[in-house]
Design a protein around this motif. Structure first.
Motif, mmCIF file in Angstrom:
data_model
loop_
_atom_site.group_PDB
_atom_site.id
_atom_site.type_symbol
_atom_site.label_atom_id
_atom_site.label_comp_id
_atom_site.label_asym_id
_atom_site.label_seq_id
_atom_site.Cartn_x
_atom_site.Cartn_y
_atom_site.Cartn_z
ATOM 1 N N GLY A 176 -81.078 2.554 -78.461
ATOM 2 C CA GLY A 176 -79.300 2.402 -77.245
ATOM 3 C C GLY A 176 -79.869 0.653 -76.724
ATOM 4 N N ARG A 177 -79.847 -0.408 -77.855
ATOM 5 C CA ARG A 177 -81.025 -1.601 -77.799
ATOM 6 C C ARG A 177 -80.025 -3.067 -78.315
ATOM 7 N N CYS A 178 -78.993 -1.995 -79.123
ATOM 8 C CA CYS A 178 -77.719 -3.047 -80.213
ATOM 9 C C CYS A 178 -77.142 -4.069 -78.794
ATOM 10 N N GLY A 179 -76.809 -5.309 -79.202
ATOM 11 C CA GLY A 179 -76.205 -5.836 -78.476
ATOM 12 C C GLY A 179 -75.394 -6.721 -79.251
ATOM 13 N N THR A 180 -74.904 -7.517 -79.117
ATOM 14 C CA THR A 180 -74.172 -8.795 -80.119
ATOM 15 C C THR A 180 -74.883 -8.244 -82.135
ATOM 16 N N TYR A 181 -76.633 -8.179 -81.722
ATOM 17 C CA TYR A 181 -77.016 -7.260 -83.064
ATOM 18 C C TYR A 181 -77.662 -6.269 -82.660
ATOM 19 N N SER A 182 -78.500 -6.312 -83.525
ATOM 20 C CA SER A 182 -79.100 -4.754 -83.365
ATOM 21 C C SER A 182 -80.541 -4.782 -82.672
ATOM 22 N N TRP A 183 -80.925 -6.117 -82.122
ATOM 23 C CA TRP A 183 -81.864 -6.125 -80.965
ATOM 24 C C TRP A 183 -81.104 -6.608 -79.497
ATOM 25 N N GLY A 184 -80.142 -5.753 -79.087
ATOM 26 C CA GLY A 184 -79.570 -7.085 -77.991
ATOM 27 C C GLY A 184 -78.904 -8.649 -78.857
ATOM 28 N N SER A 185 -79.377 -10.050 -77.974
ATOM 29 C CA SER A 185 -78.346 -10.444 -78.596
ATOM 30 C C SER A 185 -78.990 -11.630 -79.017
ATOM 31 N N LEU B 158 -79.581 -6.747 -92.703
ATOM 32 C CA LEU B 158 -78.605 -5.093 -92.397
ATOM 33 C C LEU B 158 -77.077 -6.211 -93.168
ATOM 34 N N VAL B 159 -76.869 -7.644 -93.044
ATOM 35 C CA VAL B 159 -75.590 -7.708 -93.150
ATOM 36 C C VAL B 159 -75.218 -7.799 -94.698
ATOM 37 N N PRO B 160 -76.846 -8.500 -95.371
ATOM 38 C CA PRO B 160 -76.670 -8.493 -97.306
ATOM 39 C C PRO B 160 -76.668 -6.974 -97.592
ATOM 40 N N GLN B 161 -77.125 -5.791 -96.951
ATOM 41 C CA GLN B 161 -77.017 -4.689 -97.015
ATOM 42 C C GLN B 161 -75.873 -3.577 -97.132
ATOM 43 N N CYS B 162 -74.808 -4.384 -96.124
ATOM 44 C CA CYS B 162 -72.970 -4.055 -95.570
ATOM 45 C C CYS B 162 -72.096 -4.883 -96.746
ATOM 46 N N TYR B 163 -72.262 -6.355 -97.311
ATOM 47 C CA TYR B 163 -72.110 -6.516 -98.435
ATOM 48 C C TYR B 163 -72.284 -6.142 -99.289
ATOM 49 N N PRO C 166 -69.095 2.488 -87.123
ATOM 50 C CA PRO C 166 -68.217 1.290 -85.908
ATOM 51 C C PRO C 166 -69.631 0.376 -85.220
ATOM 52 N N ILE C 167 -71.190 1.145 -85.554
ATOM 53 C CA ILE C 167 -71.749 -0.216 -84.098
ATOM 54 C C ILE C 167 -72.639 -0.737 -85.565
ATOM 55 N N LEU C 168 -72.931 -0.226 -86.682
ATOM 56 C CA LEU C 168 -73.342 -1.277 -87.393
ATOM 57 C C LEU C 168 -72.019 -2.073 -88.074
ATOM 58 N N ALA C 169 -70.975 -2.155 -87.791
ATOM 59 C CA ALA C 169 -69.923 -2.751 -89.132
ATOM 60 C C ALA C 169 -70.266 -4.087 -88.029
ATOM 61 N N GLY C 170 -69.796 -3.560 -85.952
ATOM 62 C CA GLY C 170 -69.666 -4.781 -85.487
ATOM 63 C C GLY C 170 -70.588 -5.968 -85.595
ATOM 64 N N GLN D 250 -69.751 -7.812 -88.486
ATOM 65 C CA GLN D 250 -69.135 -8.715 -88.536
ATOM 66 C C GLN D 250 -69.322 -10.643 -87.471
ATOM 67 N N ARG D 251 -70.387 -10.166 -86.217
ATOM 68 C CA ARG D 251 -70.846 -10.939 -85.557
ATOM 69 C C ARG D 251 -71.728 -11.813 -85.907
ATOM 70 N N ALA D 252 -72.895 -10.908 -86.650
ATOM 71 C CA ALA D 252 -73.652 -11.262 -87.570
ATOM 72 C C ALA D 252 -73.162 -12.617 -88.900
#
Ligand SMILES: N[C@@H](CCC(=O)N[C@@H](CS)C(=O)NCC(=O)O)C(=O)O
Length: 217
Positions: free
Chosen positions: A150-159, A168-173, A186-190, A193-195
């Protein structure tokens, strides 16, 4: 350090390369990026192997030698250029961020690497299934860790952007390239997108990155 003191050998679509050039860009470190064409097997040329016996990208040339392993590069960059930081301050938070990063970097990417797919499966469709299986496994664990802590925010570690997002981003790509649906995470997908919308990420994105030494094709 001068720009020419650092040379990043990389392939435009390599997720391991992207995470390192993103760290360089984010920290404002100048470097020369030299393209190694994996499809033309340049990673196994004798000249390249002499410098980098691993025969993989990325490889980072520094004043003290040429080094492989993207995680070692991230750690070195963080130690040598601590600001802006890509790791949290306290050791327990660092443990968590490294866990997230290594879930993808060590536990997922090696299994979907093309040479592994080729070795494990002959038919292209079977390779695709293999890649989907291991990527889903890695992303499922990542998503579960985000929920558990439960530590994620804008990114995986809060802000704070961290090693975790750089993995994460290259892996999603990669996952999207092979037709996977990120909607089930849904959480990592968010976070993806933000990153993705940030400047350093865009500048280093495979579709936009400008190489100092032009790709051969
Ligand atoms: N553990 C290494 C993995 C490097 C790696 O697998 N790189 C891939 C590109 S993402 C590669 O060079 N593949 C070429 C090959 O397997 O022949 C790292 O994190 O740097």
């Amino acid at each position: 350090m001068h720009a020419s003191d650092l040379v990043l050998y990389e392939y435009w679509r390599s997720s391991c390369s992207w995470r390192v050039r993103w760290a360089l860009q984010y920290k404002g470190i100048s470097y020369i990026s030299q393209h190694i064409n994996l499809l033309q097997n340049e990673q196994n040329s004798l000249d390249f192997l002499r410098e980098n016996p691993a025969g993989s990208v990325p490889a980072l040339k520094t004043p003290t030698g040429v080094f492989s392993e993207s995680f070692a590069m991230l750690e070195w960059l963080e130690e040598r250029y601590p600001s802006p930081a890509l790791l949290p301050q306290n050791p327990e938070s660092r443990l968590y961020v490294r866990q997230l990063a290594l879930t993808l970097l060590a536990g997922t990417q090696p299994l979907q690497n093309l040479s592994v797919q080729r070795y494990a499966r002959e038919a292209p469709e079977a390779r695709r299934e293999w890649a989907h299986h291991w990527m889903h496994r890695g992303l499922r664990i990542y998503e579960a860790l985000l929920v558990q802590h439960g530590r994620c925010g804008t990114y995986s570690w809060g802000s704070q952007l961290s090693f975790a997002d750089l993995c994460l981003v290259p892996q999603c790509y990669n996952a999207l390239r092979v037709g996977m649906d990120l909607g089930v995470y849904p959480i990592l997908a968010g976070i993806y997108q933000r990153a993705l919308a940030t400047e350093a990420c865009q500048l280093t994105h495979p579709d936009h990155h400008v190489f100092s030494v032009k790709p051969t094709s």
